[in-house]
Design a protein around this motif. Sequence first.
Motif, PDB file in Angstrom:
ATOM      1  N   PRO A 104       0.800  -1.233   0.000  1.00 44.74           N
ATOM      2  CA  PRO A 104       0.000   0.000   0.000  1.00 44.74           C
ATOM      3  C   PRO A 104       0.829   1.279   0.000  1.00 44.74           C
ATOM      4  O   PRO A 104       0.463   2.267  -0.656  1.00 44.74           O
ATOM      5  CB  PRO A 104      -0.819  -0.133   1.284  1.00 44.74           C
ATOM      6  CG  PRO A 104      -0.978  -1.608   1.466  1.00 44.74           C
ATOM      7  CD  PRO A 104       0.327  -2.194   1.004  1.00 44.74           C
ATOM      8  N   ASP A 105       1.956   1.304   0.727  1.00 46.09           N
ATOM      9  CA  ASP A 105       2.794   2.502   0.742  1.00 46.09           C
ATOM     10  C   ASP A 105       3.387   2.765  -0.637  1.00 46.09           C
ATOM     11  O   ASP A 105       3.445   3.920  -1.101  1.00 46.09           O
ATOM     12  CB  ASP A 105       3.910   2.359   1.778  1.00 46.09           C
ATOM     13  CG  ASP A 105       3.387   2.421   3.209  1.00 46.09           C
ATOM     14  OD1 ASP A 105       2.265   2.924   3.407  1.00 46.09           O
ATOM     15  OD2 ASP A 105       4.101   1.956   4.116  1.00 46.09           O
ATOM     16  N   GLU A 106       3.846   1.708  -1.290  1.00 44.93           N
ATOM     17  CA  GLU A 106       4.404   1.869  -2.637  1.00 44.93           C
ATOM     18  C   GLU A 106       3.336   2.345  -3.609  1.00 44.93           C
ATOM     19  O   GLU A 106       3.584   3.196  -4.457  1.00 44.93           O
ATOM     20  CB  GLU A 106       4.989   0.547  -3.119  1.00 44.93           C
ATOM     21  CG  GLU A 106       6.278   0.119  -2.452  1.00 44.93           C
ATOM     22  CD  GLU A 106       6.777  -1.199  -3.007  1.00 44.93           C
ATOM     23  OE1 GLU A 106       7.744  -1.179  -3.795  1.00 44.93           O
ATOM     24  OE2 GLU A 106       6.179  -2.247  -2.689  1.00 44.93           O
ATOM     25  N   ILE A 107       2.136   1.779  -3.495  1.00 44.76           N
ATOM     26  CA  ILE A 107       1.053   2.198  -4.388  1.00 44.76           C
ATOM     27  C   ILE A 107       0.761   3.676  -4.192  1.00 44.76           C
ATOM     28  O   ILE A 107       0.558   4.421  -5.164  1.00 44.76           O
ATOM     29  CB  ILE A 107      -0.212   1.347  -4.136  1.00 44.76           C
ATOM     30  CG1 ILE A 107       0.001  -0.069  -4.681  1.00 44.76           C
ATOM     31  CG2 ILE A 107      -1.434   1.992  -4.793  1.00 44.76           C
ATOM     32  CD1 ILE A 107      -1.166  -1.000  -4.453  1.00 44.76           C
ATOM     33  N   GLY A 108       0.763   4.131  -2.935  1.00 47.73           N
ATOM     34  CA  GLY A 108       0.529   5.554  -2.668  1.00 47.73           C
ATOM     35  C   GLY A 108       1.582   6.425  -3.330  1.00 47.73           C
ATOM     36  O   GLY A 108       1.256   7.470  -3.919  1.00 47.73           O
ATOM     37  N   ALA A 109       2.856   5.996  -3.270  1.00 51.84           N
ATOM     38  CA  ALA A 109       3.927   6.777  -3.883  1.00 51.84           C
ATOM     39  C   ALA A 109       3.805   6.782  -5.404  1.00 51.84           C
ATOM     40  O   ALA A 109       4.032   7.816  -6.054  1.00 51.84           O
ATOM     41  CB  ALA A 109       5.282   6.209  -3.455  1.00 51.84           C
ATOM     42  N   ILE A 110       3.431   5.633  -5.981  1.00 51.10           N
ATOM     43  CA  ILE A 110       3.258   5.565  -7.435  1.00 51.10           C
ATOM     44  C   ILE A 110       2.106   6.458  -7.883  1.00 51.10           C
ATOM     45  O   ILE A 110       2.212   7.177  -8.884  1.00 51.10           O
ATOM     46  CB  ILE A 110       3.014   4.105  -7.879  1.00 51.10           C
ATOM     47  CG1 ILE A 110       4.261   3.253  -7.640  1.00 51.10           C
ATOM     48  CG2 ILE A 110       2.626   4.047  -9.360  1.00 51.10           C
ATOM     49  CD1 ILE A 110       4.032   1.767  -7.816  1.00 51.10           C
ATOM     50  N   ARG A 111       1.014   6.437  -7.148  1.00 53.32           N
ATOM     51  CA  ARG A 111      -0.135   7.269  -7.502  1.00 53.32           C
ATOM     52  C   ARG A 111       0.227   8.747  -7.455  1.00 53.32           C
ATOM     53  O   ARG A 111      -0.188   9.531  -8.322  1.00 53.32           O
ATOM     54  CB  ARG A 111      -1.298   6.979  -6.564  1.00 53.32           C
ATOM     55  CG  ARG A 111      -1.889   5.584  -6.724  1.00 53.32           C
ATOM     56  CD  ARG A 111      -2.991   5.350  -5.709  1.00 53.32           C
ATOM     57  NE  ARG A 111      -4.119   6.248  -5.936  1.00 53.32           N
ATOM     58  CZ  ARG A 111      -5.087   6.459  -5.046  1.00 53.32           C
ATOM     59  NH1 ARG A 111      -5.049   5.848  -3.873  1.00 53.32           N
ATOM     60  NH2 ARG A 111      -6.081   7.265  -5.334  1.00 53.32           N
ATOM     61  N   GLN A 112       0.996   9.149  -6.444  1.00 47.81           N
ATOM     62  CA  GLN A 112       1.421  10.549  -6.359  1.00 47.81           C
ATOM     63  C   GLN A 112       2.296  10.923  -7.551  1.00 47.81           C
ATOM     64  O   GLN A 112       2.167  12.023  -8.115  1.00 47.81           O
ATOM     65  CB  GLN A 112       2.172  10.792  -5.054  1.00 47.81           C
ATOM     66  CG  GLN A 112       1.305  10.722  -3.811  1.00 47.81           C
ATOM     67  CD  GLN A 112       2.102  10.891  -2.537  1.00 47.81           C
ATOM     68  OE1 GLN A 112       3.299  11.190  -2.560  1.00 47.81           O
ATOM     69  NE2 GLN A 112       1.440  10.709  -1.404  1.00 47.81           N
ATOM     70  N   TRP A 113       3.172   9.987  -7.952  1.00 46.02           N
ATOM     71  CA  TRP A 113       4.029  10.240  -9.106  1.00 46.02           C
ATOM     72  C   TRP A 113       3.206  10.361 -10.384  1.00 46.02           C
ATOM     73  O   TRP A 113       3.443  11.261 -11.209  1.00 46.02           O
ATOM     74  CB  TRP A 113       5.053   9.107  -9.217  1.00 46.02           C
ATOM     75  CG  TRP A 113       5.924   9.172 -10.429  1.00 46.02           C
ATOM     76  CD1 TRP A 113       6.955  10.034 -10.657  1.00 46.02           C
ATOM     77  CD2 TRP A 113       5.833   8.329 -11.583  1.00 46.02           C
ATOM     78  NE1 TRP A 113       7.526   9.780 -11.883  1.00 46.02           N
ATOM     79  CE2 TRP A 113       6.857   8.739 -12.470  1.00 46.02           C
ATOM     80  CE3 TRP A 113       5.004   7.270 -11.941  1.00 46.02           C
ATOM     81  CZ2 TRP A 113       7.058   8.120 -13.697  1.00 46.02           C
ATOM     82  CZ3 TRP A 113       5.210   6.660 -13.162  1.00 46.02           C
ATOM     83  CH2 TRP A 113       6.223   7.090 -14.027  1.00 46.02           C
TER      84      TRP A 113
END
Length: 265
Positions: A104-113
């Motif tokens: 979930p943390d990685e997905i959040g960072a990808i979505r922000q990118w």
Amino acid sequence: MRPAELTAIRAGEIDLAFRRWERPRVRAGTRMRTAVGLVEVTSVDRVPVRSLTAADARRAGAPSLVALRQGLDRVHPERPVYRIGLRYAGADPRHELREAVPDPDEIGAIRQWLDRLDRASPTGPWTRATLLLIDELPATRAPDLAHRMGRDTPSFKQNVRKLKERGLTESLDIGYRLSARGAAVLDHEGHLRPGRDRPEPEPGTPLPRLGASATRALTAHGVTRLEQVTGLSAAEVQALPGVGPYALARLREAMDAAGLAFRAD
């Protein structure tokens, strides 16, 4: 570099290249992403043509010293010659990345990118639409996908390369496909993915990267998995339009690794 040269670099058969440049275009330590993985530049030296040897020619994959010199004199003979040391530096790290389902943390960072890319785009948001289109139409020519998006092909390809850098898509011989990582991001956001309910691909080992012409020829012959190649002889495969020595060598290499073989004539 041509596909056959890249294959030879990975096998350790080539470790030099010679180029005529106004100034060096690479530096020692540069790692280039290629179709066979990472190729590292180990040295860059300006050398006089008269200093080249038959050993240099062999290490560069040239048939002879004469052929090496003729090749260098064919284009821009007035420019200096650079001797570039090369070595295979391993698999492309993006290959492993695209199969790694993010937490979930990685997905959040990808979505922000992805959101930052959309905000910076002069033509409006494009990231999710591009991922969804690739999911809907895998192995489709980039110009056809660009047309569907109302974009020119060069700018569409540039955008897809950005997604590929984060492991969200994968390039095929023809077109692209969504990676497990890209699918996880779209699923997390609740998109109705057109490819989600697509039937599972038939079992077996996918064909290696052979080039678009060879892939089209084998697909048209009903061959989409490595195991299916065993029903053909090497001569039959080579006789298919678009299958040249490079594609045949790549097939043979992949089959050897999988313990498979062409049908005996």
